[in-house]
Design a protein around this motif. Structure first.
Motif: not given
Lengths: 253, 253
Positions: A8-15, A55-61, A86-91, B127-131
């Motif tokens: 899952s990711y918050l897409g706000t800060n990504y292109c 954004h994505a709730n369940d993106f598969c890769a 442990a290694v990913l950013p919080t978003d 990611p949606f509830l980080a802060d």
């Protein structure tokens, strides 16, 4: 084997998802994280490209060693999400992992995908949903939401969806099958949920803009069939903003 | 008259409510917005100080002309939220406004306030509830949540809450009345809701840390009474992080 990640990711800060030069993308962040988790350079192949701000709730890769068809790792599959945490950013978050065959392809093997579009419907915007919904201030009452839902039913089925594709796309094959579509209210939010075997560029956002045109009385639910048949982008509604769109679920064959 | 504003804000980018030098606060943003809306310098008096990173769903603040006991404006009260929307940043929102008497004080006239604390309880963070929540990865099962709720009931009533006040506070009168307290699960989130006539510094966050000590078996629900009676901060749990805390509601006399 490959490792299929549920992300899952918050897409706000990504292109968007897809890697590109001079811009930070979700794929790049995942590639760097995968290298740290598995100790080798990796290819991370997504189920979809998503636009900037989506954004994505369940993106598969799927992860494989760079240039190879699979990956060898001693990390137990159920520990992989924590290793990524442990290694990913919080978003960006990897919340699930499973083993799949070398031959699995996260994009070509999709049976269908489900998107959700969030319309925040109060007079003033919510600080908690600023980058996570489209703020539509005019009240969408129950009758209006019912009409939007009626219109959405006309997207369902196998149709040529050229009217709902971003102008300038060079895709030639524009027939897709929409499996289900629904518009409903949940508290202060009006939700449009749609699943299909595939989506054209900006299709869900143009569907949403078209449903808003129905809400505003510019189109009736019955007009949708004519808009679809015309295969003319100019007859559909506006492209709703990226920030309200979530890739919600991917189902594989 | 004064204008009482109902405000929600995402506290992430603010050093709390109360105005201070060399730091951006919610009060400062509201003062600047009020001056643009009403065309005169204004005092904006809040119902509470909130800490850096704490959020609000319904924070109340009263606006009067600077140095005066009231405000004269030609803006109809029901248009005031939209006027603020036009000049506020996206993380602060005025969603309601009402007229109150010159003598009204948004802090002294509070009957009770309600806070909500959000614990995000999945193995990996969202990611949606980080802060916007405290990520607690160990599963809090139904029995555990029931024990936390049982412990929370022991906060209810009129007690000396010195054990649940940040060390170093110079408040001498530490008796407060907790009206209601509840711990329950909502999806992946465990919520602690508590209302009281007043709160000591960090009280809700220390309550939350104490409930987590109960979840972890370091304290039993029955131990809470002894922790309270001891009036010793060292016996209570940790101070839960600010980012999970929301001022939810203010009720006036």
């Amino acid at each position: 084997m490959k490792i299929l990640l549920h992300i899952s990711y918050l897409g706000t800060n990504y292109c968007g998802y897809q890697i590109q030069k001079n811009a930070i993308t979700v794929q790049q962040v995942l590639c760097e994280a995968a290298e740290r988790v598995f100790g080798v350079r990796c290819d991370v192949t997504g189920c979809s490209r998503t636009d900037s701000g989506v954004h994505a709730n369940d993106f598969c890769a799927a992860v494989s060693e760079q240039g190879k068809s699979g990956l060898v790792t001693s990390i137990p599959t159920n520990k992989i999400p924590l290793a990524f945490t442990a290694v990913l950013p919080t978003d960006v978050s990897v919340w699930g992992a499973e083993e799949v065959d070398d031959g699995f392809h996260p994009r070509y093997d999709v049976k269908y995908k489900e998107y959700v579009y969030m319309i925040y419907n109060r007079a003033v915007p919510s600080p908690f949903l600023a980058d996570r919904s489209w703020h539509y201030p005019r009240a969408l009452d129950d009758d209006t939401v019912a009409r939007m839902n009626e219109a959405a039913q006309r997207f369902v089925g196998t149709h040529d969806f050229a009217s709902y594709m971003a102008a300038g796309s060079d895709i030639k094959e524009t027939v897709r099958t929409v499996r289900a579509a629904e518009v409903y209210r949940e508290g202060d939010t009006v939700i449009f949920k749609v699943s299909a075997d595939g989506f054209l560029y900006n299709m869900v956002r143009i569907f949403t803009g078209t449903l808003i045109a129905v809400a505003e009385g510019k189109l009736s639910p019955e007009d949708i069939d004519a808009v679809t048949d015309a295969k003319d982008r100019r007859l559909a509604g506006i492209t709703a903003p990226a920030k309200g769109l979530y890739l919600n679920r991917v189902v594989y064959n």
